[in-house]
Design an enzyme around this catalytic site. Structure first.
Site, mmCIF file in Angstrom:
data_model
loop_
_atom_site.group_PDB
_atom_site.id
_atom_site.type_symbol
_atom_site.label_atom_id
_atom_site.label_comp_id
_atom_site.label_asym_id
_atom_site.label_seq_id
_atom_site.Cartn_x
_atom_site.Cartn_y
_atom_site.Cartn_z
ATOM 1 N N LYS A 53 0.811 -1.225 0.000
ATOM 2 C CA LYS A 53 0.000 0.000 0.000
ATOM 3 C C LYS A 53 0.847 1.279 0.000
ATOM 4 O O LYS A 53 0.367 2.332 -0.405
ATOM 5 C CB LYS A 53 -0.965 0.009 1.176
ATOM 6 C CG LYS A 53 -2.125 -0.956 0.976
ATOM 7 C CD LYS A 53 -3.437 -0.325 1.315
ATOM 8 C CE LYS A 53 -4.603 -1.208 0.942
ATOM 9 N NZ LYS A 53 -4.534 -2.551 1.566
ATOM 10 N N SER A 78 -8.279 1.501 9.002
ATOM 11 C CA SER A 78 -7.740 0.993 10.263
ATOM 12 C C SER A 78 -6.514 0.146 9.975
ATOM 13 O O SER A 78 -5.885 -0.396 10.858
ATOM 14 C CB SER A 78 -8.794 0.166 10.993
ATOM 15 O OG SER A 78 -9.302 -0.795 10.114
ATOM 16 N N GLU A 204 -9.877 -14.118 -3.225
ATOM 17 C CA GLU A 204 -10.663 -13.564 -2.117
ATOM 18 C C GLU A 204 -10.893 -14.615 -1.053
ATOM 19 O O GLU A 204 -10.918 -15.817 -1.348
ATOM 20 C CB GLU A 204 -12.075 -13.188 -2.616
ATOM 21 C CG GLU A 204 -12.162 -12.060 -3.567
ATOM 22 C CD GLU A 204 -13.628 -11.749 -3.897
ATOM 23 O OE1 GLU A 204 -14.041 -10.627 -3.638
ATOM 24 O OE2 GLU A 204 -14.343 -12.640 -4.398
ATOM 25 N N GLY A 208 -16.093 -13.748 1.707
ATOM 26 C CA GLY A 208 -16.269 -12.387 1.188
ATOM 27 C C GLY A 208 -16.025 -12.360 -0.300
ATOM 28 O O GLY A 208 -15.188 -11.595 -0.783
ATOM 29 N N ASP A 210 -17.377 -11.132 -2.917
ATOM 30 C CA ASP A 210 -18.189 -10.170 -3.676
ATOM 31 C C ASP A 210 -17.681 -9.964 -5.111
ATOM 32 O O ASP A 210 -18.470 -9.803 -6.044
ATOM 33 C CB ASP A 210 -18.261 -8.823 -2.957
ATOM 34 C CG ASP A 210 -16.898 -8.197 -2.786
ATOM 35 O OD1 ASP A 210 -16.151 -8.667 -1.906
ATOM 36 O OD2 ASP A 210 -16.554 -7.266 -3.527
ATOM 37 N N SER A 304 1.095 -9.799 -0.255
ATOM 38 C CA SER A 304 0.748 -8.374 -0.224
ATOM 39 C C SER A 304 1.154 -7.641 1.045
ATOM 40 O O SER A 304 1.302 -6.423 1.034
ATOM 41 C CB SER A 304 -0.749 -8.199 -0.481
ATOM 42 O OG SER A 304 -1.503 -8.995 0.395
#
Ligand SMILES: *Cc1c(COP(=O)(O)O)cnc(C)c1O
Length: 320
Positions: A53, A78, A204, A208, A210, A304
Site C-alpha cells: 500500500k 484501520s 478472495e 467475502g 463479492d 501483499s
C-alpha cells in the site's frame, strides 16, 4: 471514467524509484517439487510499512498539484492504507489526517502517529468515517486519498507486478490478493504490457467473495460485512474503476478458506522464514487449490503484506 493505464504505472515507478524498496522475489525448491510447478513469490511484506500500500499511497500524494499538497490529505483506514498515507505524507512534507476507529489496535494508532499524521478517532457503531473525512475535505480543503478507487493509487500498486515481470520475465499465471481491487487492477495493467498471455487471478476469502459474484453477474455486487481472518480483504464491494479493469483483463476470481490461509501462513514461517499476514496469504493459498492445473507452469504470487501482532500470529499457529 479515467481508467489508469500502463503509462501511469511507468510514471508511478519513476516516482517510487528512490523511495520504495524493490522487494525480493523468493522461491522454494521444496514447494516447486510438491506442486510440479515453478513458483515466484513477490514479497511486498518486506515493502516499507510492511505492505504494497505504500506504493499507491505515495504515488497518489506525489501526483497532487502544489495547491493540493499545500492544503493536505485525509484518509480513512484501520489498516495498511493509514500507515501508507501517513508515511508518504511525511516524506513529501504534506499534512495528513487519518480517520481511524477508536477500537483500532493501539499499535496501529501509534505507528500512524509516529509518521506525524493527525489521528481522528470515531465510534464504529454510531459514526460514519466517510462523513467525518468529507467534513475535513469541505472545511479544510484536504484531498481524500481512497484506498483503492483511484487511478493514481491503482498505478502505484501496479509497480509491484512490473518489478516482478522485469526481474523474472513472463509467467503463465499470477495470483493476487483481492479486497477492493486496487492491487489486482494495477497488476493487470502491468501484466497486459509485460506478459500479455499471463492469466491473472484475484484471490478472495470465500466468505467475502463479492468480486467473484460481481464478475458472474456482470454488475457490482454488495455483500454484508464478511467474517474472515483476512482482515485486509473484507471490503463489501468493488469500485466502478476496479470492477471495470478486473472485468476487462482478469482471468477469474479464486476463493480460499480461513483454514487454507492458516496453513499457508505456517508454510511461510516454516519453509520461507518470512512473516505474512493472513490477507497477504490469499494468493499463495490458491496454489494448493489449483491441483493439476498449475503443473509444469510458471506461477507468480504476490505476497501483499506482513503486518500482524505476535499474539494473533501465535494464536493462529496453535489453533491449526
Ligand atoms: C489492502 C490490502 C489488500 C487488498 O488490496 P486491494 O487493493 O483493496 O484489493 C491485500 N493485502 C493487504 C496486506 C492489504 O493491506
Amino acid at each position: 471514467m479515467n481508467l489508469a493505464s500502463y503509462e501511469d504505472v511507468l510514471q508511478a515507478a519513476s516516482r517510487l524509484r528512490t523511495v520504495a524498496h524493490t522487494t525480493p522475489v523468493l522461491s522454494s525448491r521444496w514447494l516447486n517439487e510438491q506442486l510440479g510447478a515453478q513458483v515466484f513469490f513477490k514479497c511486498e511484506n518486506l515493502q516499507r510499512i510492511g505492505a504494497f500500500k505504500f506504493r499507491g499511497g505515495y504515488n497518489a500524494l506525489a501526483a497532487l498539484s502544489p495547491e493540493q499538497r499545500q492544503r493536505g490529505v485525509v484518509a480513512f483506514s484501520s489498516g495498511n492504507h493509514a500507515q501508507a498515507v501517513a508515511l508518504a505524507a511525511q516524506l513529501l512534507d504534506v499534512r495528513a489526517v487519518i480517520v481511524m476507529p477508536r477500537s483500532a489496535p493501539a499499535i496501529k494508532k501509534a505507528a500512524t502517529k509516529a509518521y506525524g499524521a493527525t489521528i481522528i478517532e470515531y465510534d464504529r457503531q454510531t459514526e460514519s468515517r466517510e462523513l467525518i473525512a468529507q467534513q475535513w475535505v469541505e472545511k479544510e480543503g484536504l484531498t481524500l486519498i481512497p484506498p483503492f478507487a483511484d487511478p493514481q493509487v491503482i498505478a502505484g500498486q501496479g509497480t509491484a507486478a512490473k518489478e516482478l515481470f522485469d526481474e523474472i520475465g513472463g509467467l503463465d499465471e499470477l495470483y493476487v490478493p483481492l479486497g477492493g481491487g486496487g492491487l489486482l487492477s494495477g497488476t493487470l495493467l502491468s501484466a497486459q504490457a509485460l506478459s500479455p498471455a499471463c492469466q491473472v487471478y484475484g484471490v478472495e476469502p470465500i466468505a467475502g467473495n463479492d468480486a467473484q459474484q460481481s464478475l458472474q453477474q456482470g454488475r457490482i455486487v454488495h455483500i454484508d460485512p464478511p467474517q474472515s481472518i483476512a482482515d485486509g480483504a473484507l471490503t463489501q464491494a468493488l469500485a466502478p474503476i476496479t470492477f471495470e479493469l478486473i472485468q476487462r483483463y482478469a482471468a477469474g476470481i479464486l476463493t480460499v478458506t480461513d483454514d487454507e490461509l492458516i496453513r499457508t501462513l505456517a508454510f511461510f514461517i516454516e519453509r520461507m522464514k518470512t512473516v505474512v499476514e493472513p490477507t497477504g496469504c490469499l494468493g499463495a493459498a490458491a496454489l494448493w487449490t489449483r491441483g493439476k492445473q498449475i503443473q509444469g507452469k510458471r506461477i507468480g504470487v504476490i505476497i501483499s503484506g506482513g503486518n500482524m501482532d505476535i499474539a494473533t500470529l501465535a494464536q493462529l499457529l496453535t489453533t491449526r
